[in-house]
Design a protein around this motif. Structure first.
Motif, PDB file in Angstrom:
ATOM      1  N   LEU A 217       0.934  -1.179  -0.097  1.00  0.00           N
ATOM      2  CA  LEU A 217       0.039   0.140   0.200  1.00  0.00           C
ATOM      3  C   LEU A 217       0.812   1.423  -0.163  1.00  0.00           C
ATOM      4  CD1 LEU A 217      -2.699  -0.898   2.721  1.00  0.00           C
ATOM      5  CD2 LEU A 217      -2.944  -0.817   0.072  1.00  0.00           C
ATOM      6  N   LEU A 218       0.299   2.313  -0.569  1.00  0.00           N
ATOM      7  CA  LEU A 218       0.991   3.596  -0.388  1.00  0.00           C
ATOM      8  C   LEU A 218       0.076   4.725  -0.137  1.00  0.00           C
ATOM      9  CD1 LEU A 218       3.426   4.909  -3.168  1.00  0.00           C
ATOM     10  CD2 LEU A 218       1.386   6.195  -2.814  1.00  0.00           C
ATOM     11  N   ILE A 219       0.617   5.687   0.589  1.00  0.00           N
ATOM     12  CA  ILE A 219      -0.310   6.765   0.955  1.00  0.00           C
ATOM     13  C   ILE A 219       0.361   8.198   0.408  1.00  0.00           C
ATOM     14  CG2 ILE A 219       0.443   7.208   3.301  1.00  0.00           C
ATOM     15  CD1 ILE A 219      -2.607   7.347   4.284  1.00  0.00           C
ATOM     16  N   THR A 220      -0.722   8.993  -0.003  1.00  0.00           N
ATOM     17  CA  THR A 220       0.016  10.217  -0.365  1.00  0.00           C
ATOM     18  C   THR A 220      -0.259  11.477   0.593  1.00  0.00           C
ATOM     19  OG1 THR A 220      -2.175  11.339  -1.127  1.00  0.00           O
ATOM     20  CG2 THR A 220      -1.180   9.703  -2.491  1.00  0.00           C
ATOM     21  N   ASP A 221       0.453  12.617   0.424  1.00  0.00           N
ATOM     22  CA  ASP A 221       0.189  13.737   1.183  1.00  0.00           C
ATOM     23  C   ASP A 221      -1.273  14.269   1.370  1.00  0.00           C
ATOM     24  OD1 ASP A 221       0.865  15.991   2.833  1.00  0.00           O
ATOM     25  OD2 ASP A 221       2.455  16.521   1.522  1.00  0.00           O
ATOM     26  N   ARG A 222      -1.797  15.316   1.559  1.00  0.00           N
ATOM     27  CA  ARG A 222      -3.076  15.784   1.632  1.00  0.00           C
ATOM     28  C   ARG A 222      -3.472  16.236   0.381  1.00  0.00           C
ATOM     29  NH1 ARG A 222      -4.589  16.464   7.665  1.00  0.00           N
ATOM     30  NH2 ARG A 222      -2.793  15.234   8.777  1.00  0.00           N
ATOM     31  N   TYR A 223      -4.463  15.949  -0.184  1.00  0.00           N
ATOM     32  CA  TYR A 223      -5.017  16.428  -1.427  1.00  0.00           C
ATOM     33  C   TYR A 223      -6.653  16.201  -1.251  1.00  0.00           C
ATOM     34  CZ  TYR A 223      -0.302  15.920  -3.156  1.00  0.00           C
ATOM     35  OH  TYR A 223       1.212  16.014  -3.336  1.00  0.00           O
ATOM     36  N   LEU A 224      -7.275  16.922  -0.461  1.00  0.00           N
ATOM     37  CA  LEU A 224      -8.638  16.950  -0.422  1.00  0.00           C
ATOM     38  C   LEU A 224      -9.503  16.939  -1.697  1.00  0.00           C
ATOM     39  CD1 LEU A 224      -9.442  19.213   2.781  1.00  0.00           C
ATOM     40  CD2 LEU A 224     -10.110  16.680   2.412  1.00  0.00           C
ATOM     41  N   GLY A 225     -10.569  16.064  -1.670  1.00  0.00           N
ATOM     42  CA  GLY A 225     -11.223  16.041  -2.933  1.00  0.00           C
ATOM     43  C   GLY A 225     -10.742  15.290  -4.240  1.00  0.00           C
ATOM     44  N   THR A 226      -9.677  14.687  -3.989  1.00  0.00           N
ATOM     45  CA  THR A 226      -9.191  13.863  -5.157  1.00  0.00           C
ATOM     46  C   THR A 226     -10.043  12.654  -5.888  1.00  0.00           C
ATOM     47  OG1 THR A 226      -6.793  14.419  -4.700  1.00  0.00           O
ATOM     48  CG2 THR A 226      -7.248  12.641  -6.146  1.00  0.00           C
ATOM     49  N   ILE A 227     -10.371  12.052  -4.517  1.00  0.00           N
ATOM     50  CA  ILE A 227     -11.411  11.072  -4.989  1.00  0.00           C
ATOM     51  C   ILE A 227     -12.549  11.020  -3.893  1.00  0.00           C
ATOM     52  CG2 ILE A 227     -10.160   9.513  -6.221  1.00  0.00           C
ATOM     53  CD1 ILE A 227      -9.565   7.778  -3.994  1.00  0.00           C
ATOM     54  N   HIS A 228     -13.661  10.853  -3.863  1.00  0.00           N
ATOM     55  CA  HIS A 228     -14.677  10.870  -3.087  1.00  0.00           C
ATOM     56  C   HIS A 228     -15.401   9.816  -2.368  1.00  0.00           C
ATOM     57  CE1 HIS A 228     -14.876  15.142  -4.206  1.00  0.00           C
ATOM     58  NE2 HIS A 228     -14.876  14.709  -5.469  1.00  0.00           N
ATOM     59  N   HIS A 229     -15.016   8.519  -3.101  1.00  0.00           N
ATOM     60  CA  HIS A 229     -15.568   7.246  -2.760  1.00  0.00           C
ATOM     61  C   HIS A 229     -14.433   6.292  -2.764  1.00  0.00           C
ATOM     62  CE1 HIS A 229     -18.950   9.096  -5.163  1.00  0.00           C
ATOM     63  NE2 HIS A 229     -19.622   8.341  -4.492  1.00  0.00           N
ATOM     64  N   GLN A 230     -14.503   4.949  -2.107  1.00  0.00           N
ATOM     65  CA  GLN A 230     -13.539   4.027  -2.405  1.00  0.00           C
ATOM     66  C   GLN A 230     -13.742   3.519  -3.809  1.00  0.00           C
ATOM     67  OE1 GLN A 230     -11.815   2.250   0.578  1.00  0.00           O
ATOM     68  NE2 GLN A 230     -10.557   0.798  -0.690  1.00  0.00           N
ATOM     69  N   VAL A 231     -12.859   3.470  -4.552  1.00  0.00           N
ATOM     70  CA  VAL A 231     -12.832   3.226  -5.976  1.00  0.00           C
ATOM     71  C   VAL A 231     -11.715   1.997  -6.441  1.00  0.00           C
ATOM     72  CG1 VAL A 231     -13.554   5.498  -7.105  1.00  0.00           C
ATOM     73  CG2 VAL A 231     -10.977   5.056  -6.545  1.00  0.00           C
ATOM     74  N   LEU A 232     -12.491   0.980  -6.933  1.00  0.00           N
ATOM     75  CA  LEU A 232     -11.725  -0.108  -7.350  1.00  0.00           C
ATOM     76  C   LEU A 232     -12.122  -0.566  -8.871  1.00  0.00           C
ATOM     77  CD1 LEU A 232     -13.209  -0.610  -4.378  1.00  0.00           C
ATOM     78  CD2 LEU A 232     -11.856  -2.706  -4.365  1.00  0.00           C
ATOM     79  N   LEU A 297       0.693  13.336  -7.414  1.00  0.00           N
ATOM     80  CA  LEU A 297       0.690  13.552  -5.975  1.00  0.00           C
ATOM     81  C   LEU A 297       1.998  13.071  -5.446  1.00  0.00           C
ATOM     82  CD1 LEU A 297      -2.919  12.163  -5.502  1.00  0.00           C
ATOM     83  CD2 LEU A 297      -2.244  14.467  -6.381  1.00  0.00           C
ATOM     84  N   ASN A 298       2.006  13.631  -4.209  1.00  0.00           N
ATOM     85  CA  ASN A 298       3.352  13.305  -3.539  1.00  0.00           C
ATOM     86  C   ASN A 298       3.166  12.239  -2.626  1.00  0.00           C
ATOM     87  OD1 ASN A 298       5.854  13.567  -2.164  1.00  0.00           O
ATOM     88  ND2 ASN A 298       5.046  14.831  -0.755  1.00  0.00           N
ATOM     89  N   ALA A 299       3.619  11.237  -2.647  1.00  0.00           N
ATOM     90  CA  ALA A 299       3.735  10.018  -1.977  1.00  0.00           C
ATOM     91  C   ALA A 299       4.687  10.100  -0.891  1.00  0.00           C
ATOM     92  CB  ALA A 299       4.201   8.824  -2.670  1.00  0.00           C
ATOM     93  N   ILE A 300       3.934   9.886   0.552  1.00  0.00           N
ATOM     94  CA  ILE A 300       4.866  10.019   1.794  1.00  0.00           C
ATOM     95  C   ILE A 300       5.191   8.816   2.342  1.00  0.00           C
ATOM     96  CG2 ILE A 300       3.878  12.310   2.071  1.00  0.00           C
ATOM     97  CD1 ILE A 300       1.977  11.248   4.355  1.00  0.00           C
ATOM     98  N   ARG A 301       4.480   7.634   2.120  1.00  0.00           N
ATOM     99  CA  ARG A 301       4.933   6.271   2.698  1.00  0.00           C
ATOM    100  C   ARG A 301       4.460   4.999   1.925  1.00  0.00           C
ATOM    101  NH1 ARG A 301       3.473   2.999   7.302  1.00  0.00           N
ATOM    102  NH2 ARG A 301       1.480   3.794   7.601  1.00  0.00           N
TER     103      ARG A 301
END
Length: 379
Positions: A217-232, A297-301
């Motif tokens: 898994l990877l998590i980004t920095d804060r980008y409010l509104g990029t997506i609104h649902h869990q998308v698969l 987007l900037n990935a942080i971890r």
């Protein structure tokens, strides 16, 4: 406090079992080798999702999700619960047909789901590639920060005592009681022991058929509104059932912080927790196909975890072995441990107390740990 039940494992499944048994008036001791909410619970996405790969899985996931939704008003900000819904993305006509079949199955079971055409998909998720043909929205699916939820569940009753840094070396039982031997050599007794420590369960119960599936898994920095649902992607279901090798599938989640959590991968035959750059790159390339702007987007971890999987994809819930039904298993949930934790706890408690299952479950034997022993004997 002498416990009525000892729960081995303080992840989300063990915590749910402890909370349910305490609610039934039993005193419970939770023994966790590391910290509460660690292991697979901490490594996963915390997606609460109804899946319908089999009638038994569908029933358990559906009932469990309702239990989570009933807790929504009680969960705190730190548990990060959000009823964001799940949006399954269809790339072509074949996947649209698969989405319609899923919608029909959900509708027949009273699960809210509706199709989105291309225009509606773009309106719901503007960041999704315009090449996608549509999707299926499951309105009431949710997310939760599972480590915090596990800790919260264990604070719901004064009947629960938690011991961390407390590794278990062995369990045994006879007709009257169960015995837990700690790594220190200390022994503790109870009427029952619930083994809910995931991939470590075979260390305590011989021949438990669990295999590790590594995931990134990877998590980004804060980008409010990029997506609104869990998308698969709808292809995620096929990826989840790969039996060998390495597979990736697009899966992204909007965290309440504004971060985007991106998955996912599956690998067999390794217990190496290292992040593998080639797997991560393949996973992100797949994500870019569905979210073209994700590369900006900037990935942080990035991190990995290990799902505990059974040969048939269904968890082990019920008496571990004869005699006396003093030892119980609640393990092998693979990627649905968070979703099905509350339902699993209800099943364990009902079987332990000799009660009817408290929700519509057509085949509780589908989860019986003894099914593999029977299959081996029949073979």
């Amino acid at each position: 406090m002498k416990a009525d039940v000892i729960v081995v494992g303080g992840g989300i499944v063990g915590a749910a079992c402890a909370a349910e048994l305490a609610l039934r008036g039993m005193t419970v001791e939770v023994l966790e080798a590391r910290g509460i909410g660690g292991g697979a619970t901490a490594a996963g996405m915390g997606h609460i999702v109804v899946m319908n790969d089999s009638p038994a899985e569908f029933a358990l996931a559906r009932a469990s999700r309702e239990l989570w939704l009933a807790l929504e008003s009680q969960l705190r900000e730190r548990e990060a619960f959000s009823r964001c819904g799940t949006l399954w993305i269809a790339e072509d006509d074949e996947e649209l047909d698969a989405a319609r079949l899923m919608r029909d199955a959900f509708a027949a079971a009273g699960v809210r789901a509706h199709m989105l055409d291309r225009a509606a998909l773009r309106e719901a998720e503007p960041s999704i590639s315009h090449a996608m043909q549509g999707g299926l929205l499951i309105d009431d699916d949710a997310i939760v920060y599972a480590p915090a939820a596990a800790r919260w569940l264990l604070t719901r009753s004064t009947r629960i005592r938690v011991s961390t840094g407390c590794a278990v070396r062995a369990v045994d039982a006879d007709d009257t009681h169960a015995v837990v031997t700690l790594a220190t050599g200390d022994r503790r007794t109870a009427s029952h022991v619930v083994i809910a420590n995931g991939l470590a369960a075979p260390d305590l119960i011989a021949a438990v058929p669990l295999e590790a599936k590594k995931g990134h898994l990877l998590i980004t920095d804060r980008y409010l509104g990029t997506i609104h649902h869990q998308v698969l992607e709808l292809g995620y279901i096929k990826s989840a059932h790969h039996a060998r090798g390495t597979s990736v599938a697009f899966n992204a989640q909007p965290r309440p912080t504004g971060q985007v959590l991106i998955g996912s991968s599956r690998q067999f035959g390794t217990l190496d927790p290292a992040v593998e750059i080639d797997v991560l790159a393949t996973m992100l390339a797949r994500a870019t196909r569905y979210l073209p702007g994700i590369g900006g987007l900037n990935a942080i971890r990035a991190w990995t975890g290990f799902r505990a999987a059974t040969p048939d994809g269904l968890p082990l819930i019920g008496p571990a072995r004869f005699p006396g039904d003093r030892l119980w298993l609640a393990a092998g949930h693979e990627g649905l441990g968070v979703t099905t934790s509350l339902g699993t706890a209800k099943l364990v408690a009902a079987q332990m107390l000799g009660e009817l299952v408290p929700f519509d479950m057509p085949a509780t034997h589908a989860f019986s740990p003894r099914r593999f022993a029977r299959a081996h004997a029949d073979g």
